[in-house]
Design a protein around this motif. Structure first.
Motif, PDB file in Angstrom:
ATOM      1  N   ILE A  99       0.840  -1.201   0.000  1.00  0.00           N
ATOM      2  CA  ILE A  99       0.000   0.000   0.000  1.00  0.00           C
ATOM      3  C   ILE A  99       0.881   1.259   0.000  1.00  0.00           C
ATOM      4  O   ILE A  99       0.601   2.229  -0.706  1.00  0.00           O
ATOM      5  N   TYR A 100       1.979   1.200   0.739  1.00  0.00           N
ATOM      6  CA  TYR A 100       2.933   2.305   0.718  1.00  0.00           C
ATOM      7  C   TYR A 100       3.476   2.524  -0.700  1.00  0.00           C
ATOM      8  O   TYR A 100       3.501   3.645  -1.210  1.00  0.00           O
ATOM      9  N   ALA A 101       3.898   1.429  -1.342  1.00  0.00           N
ATOM     10  CA  ALA A 101       4.426   1.522  -2.709  1.00  0.00           C
ATOM     11  C   ALA A 101       3.359   2.071  -3.651  1.00  0.00           C
ATOM     12  O   ALA A 101       3.647   2.879  -4.537  1.00  0.00           O
ATOM     13  N   PHE A 102       2.117   1.638  -3.423  1.00  0.00           N
ATOM     14  CA  PHE A 102       1.028   2.126  -4.258  1.00  0.00           C
ATOM     15  C   PHE A 102       0.876   3.642  -4.151  1.00  0.00           C
ATOM     16  O   PHE A 102       0.753   4.346  -5.147  1.00  0.00           O
ATOM     17  N   PHE A 103       0.905   4.165  -2.917  1.00  0.00           N
ATOM     18  CA  PHE A 103       0.760   5.613  -2.752  1.00  0.00           C
ATOM     19  C   PHE A 103       1.905   6.370  -3.429  1.00  0.00           C
ATOM     20  O   PHE A 103       1.703   7.454  -3.981  1.00  0.00           O
TER      21      PHE A 103
ATOM     22  N   VAL B  97       3.530   5.397  -6.147  1.00  0.00           N
ATOM     23  CA  VAL B  97       3.271   5.386  -7.587  1.00  0.00           C
ATOM     24  C   VAL B  97       2.130   6.348  -7.908  1.00  0.00           C
ATOM     25  O   VAL B  97       2.194   7.129  -8.850  1.00  0.00           O
ATOM     26  N   PHE B  98       1.082   6.303  -7.069  1.00  0.00           N
ATOM     27  CA  PHE B  98      -0.078   7.156  -7.282  1.00  0.00           C
ATOM     28  C   PHE B  98       0.319   8.632  -7.288  1.00  0.00           C
ATOM     29  O   PHE B  98      -0.116   9.417  -8.134  1.00  0.00           O
TER      30      PHE B  98
ATOM     31  N   SER C 292       2.149   9.542 -10.517  1.00  0.00           N
ATOM     32  CA  SER C 292       1.593   9.295 -11.844  1.00  0.00           C
ATOM     33  C   SER C 292       0.114   9.657 -12.002  1.00  0.00           C
ATOM     34  O   SER C 292      -0.364   9.747 -13.116  1.00  0.00           O
ATOM     35  N   VAL C 293      -0.601   9.879 -10.903  1.00  0.00           N
ATOM     36  CA  VAL C 293      -2.004  10.264 -11.064  1.00  0.00           C
ATOM     37  C   VAL C 293      -2.228  11.680 -10.521  1.00  0.00           C
ATOM     38  O   VAL C 293      -2.474  12.621 -11.266  1.00  0.00           O
TER      39      VAL C 293
ATOM     40  N   LEU D 173       5.768  -3.607  -8.281  1.00  0.00           N
ATOM     41  CA  LEU D 173       4.343  -3.435  -8.012  1.00  0.00           C
ATOM     42  C   LEU D 173       3.505  -3.636  -9.269  1.00  0.00           C
ATOM     43  O   LEU D 173       2.433  -4.233  -9.236  1.00  0.00           O
TER      44      LEU D 173
ATOM     45  N   GLY E 122       1.248   5.222 -16.674  1.00  0.00           N
ATOM     46  CA  GLY E 122       1.391   5.437 -15.231  1.00  0.00           C
ATOM     47  C   GLY E 122       0.037   5.441 -14.554  1.00  0.00           C
ATOM     48  O   GLY E 122      -0.191   4.745 -13.553  1.00  0.00           O
TER      49      GLY E 122
ATOM     50  N   CYS F 228      -1.579   2.221 -12.339  1.00  0.00           N
ATOM     51  CA  CYS F 228      -1.994   2.555 -10.979  1.00  0.00           C
ATOM     52  C   CYS F 228      -3.424   2.069 -10.712  1.00  0.00           C
ATOM     53  O   CYS F 228      -3.725   1.551  -9.638  1.00  0.00           O
TER      54      CYS F 228
ATOM     55  N   ILE G  35      -4.716  -5.259  -5.118  1.00  0.00           N
ATOM     56  CA  ILE G  35      -4.389  -4.992  -3.714  1.00  0.00           C
ATOM     57  C   ILE G  35      -5.562  -5.383  -2.815  1.00  0.00           C
ATOM     58  O   ILE G  35      -5.378  -5.996  -1.767  1.00  0.00           O
TER      59      ILE G  35
ATOM     60  N   PHE H 115       2.846  -0.107   7.436  1.00  0.00           N
ATOM     61  CA  PHE H 115       2.636   1.069   6.586  1.00  0.00           C
ATOM     62  C   PHE H 115       3.168   2.338   7.254  1.00  0.00           C
ATOM     63  O   PHE H 115       3.897   3.120   6.654  1.00  0.00           O
TER      64      PHE H 115
END
Lengths: 190, 186
Positions: free
Chosen positions: A122-126, A128-129, A132-133, B26, B119, B123, B130, B151
């Motif tokens: 989830i950390y990695a996701f944030f 990337v988010f 890129s978003v 990821l 990207g 995402c 997840i 986290f």
């Protein structure tokens, strides 16, 4: 002999870089400085290309650096060098996990690892988010405006693909990856 | 080893995964879920997360570590080598072509635009994966707290990943011991 040296340097990188592709960058910097195979300018260009081509970034970087140093054979040698340590280590770990897979201690340890791994994902996701978003990584308090953080076209692609991937669960992710690249080309050239 | 899966199939599946992974480890999760869990049934959800978790805290590239796990499970050493070669082959081919012919690749406008789209899209497709992983591995309040702690420690205190994983192992063992009458966490 340059190929032997190349193999050895990347074997070392593969052995000591823990945590994926990004973790190899400090090692690549050191290799460049030590051997003079490439300048830091060239390295940053190679990293940029590794991020923008298919394939895991860490592998792309090893391949690219190897190619610059010793042509196609160099890229093969560097990449094989980088993956060898982890292939050996993972096989050993695999052996242990399968041998003791019904052992209660291994089971509990794995349940603990899986739980912390979810936190890490989830950390990695944030991360990337926010690169890129919604571009939170560009945010500087008091200086950046909301408009420079939120790029509406990125948001549109994100939401569109998100909805699609929830509705059409059976569709292969390859389709969504290709669609988002095409949407990027179309929307950002308008 | 379970029923025999051909070396060729292992290679091809991971070739595909390598070809469609953009960026770090990821990005390969949705591909792993679809190819390895749903389509081929080579591993279940829990195993994939085990591999990914261990792959994060062992040396090397996460994608390669995960590939080695899957290959080794089914076909031993040869299988592990086949999946690893599969996941690195697209990089070798594509980078060689780009390095020889298109040196300004990363600064081409069309590539930059495609990457902006990629990207955002990648995402988005990570999210269902997840959620699935979360549901499959967080089965008690204790494990939920563990995930939250992990986290927080990486996001706010920048604790190195391997320490967090060691913490996870110890916490899992201790918790198992404390409630040993029930025995099983998973």
């Amino acid at each position: 002999m340059i190929y032997l040296r190349l193999f050895f340097e990347f074997f070392k990188t593969g052995l000591f870089a823990i945590g994926g592709g990004l973790a190899t960058i400090p090692f690549l910097t050191e290799i460049g400085q030590k051997t003079g195979w490439y300048t830091m300018q060239e390295l940053s260009n190679m990293i940029a290309i590794s991020e923008s081509t298919p394939g895991p970034m860490g592998i792309n970087m090893a391949t690219y650096v190897g190619f610059n140093v010793g042509g196609p054979l160099g890229s093969l040698v560097a990449t094989i060098g980088e993956v060898s340590p982890s292939v050996i280590i993972i096989m050993l770990i695999s052996k242990i996990i399968y041998k003791y897979k019904d052992n209660i201690y291994i089971k509990n340890a794995m349940a603990g690892i899986r739980a912390v791994c979810i936190g890490l994902i989830i950390y990695a996701f944030f991360n990337v988010f926010s690169s890129s978003v919604i571009l939170l990584d560009r945010y500087v308090p008091g200086i950046t405006s909301i408009n420079s953080i939120i790029e509406i076209r990125r948001l549109i692609i994100f939401i569109f693909i998100l909805i699609c991937s929830f509705i059409f669960k059976k569709v292969h992710p390859v389709i969504w990856i290709a669609t988002s690249a095409i949407l990027g080309i179309i929307l950002f050239s308008i | 080893m379970e029923n025999k899966i051909s070396i060729k199939d292992l290679y091809i599946s991971f070739f595909k995964i390598g070809l469609f992974t953009f960026g770090g480890g990821l990005a390969m999760i949705p591909m792993l879920e679809k190819e390895i869990v749903e389509k081929r049934h080579w591993c279940n959800e829990e195993e994939i997360l085990n591999y990914y978790a261990v792959g994060q805290c062992t040396p090397g590239i996460i994608a390669v570590n995960t590939a080695t796990f899957v290959g080794y499970k089914h076909r031993g050493i040869i299988g592990g080598i086949a999946t690893t070669l599969g996941v690195i082959s697209p990089s070798l081919i594509i980078i060689t072509i780009i390095a020889s012919f298109i040196k300004n690749f990363a600064s081409l406008t069309i590539i930059q635009n495609a990457l902006k789209g990629l990207g955002a899209g990648v995402c988005a497709i990570i999210i269902p994966s997840i959620i699935k992983m979360f549901n499959n591995s967080i089965k008690s309040i204790f494990l939920f707290i563990l995930a939250v702690l992990s986290f927080i420690s990486v996001e706010f205190f920048k604790v190195p990943v391997y320490l967090i994983v060691i913490f996870g192992i110890i916490a899992g063992l201790l918790y198992g011991k404390v409630r040993s009458n029930k025995n099983d966490l998973s």
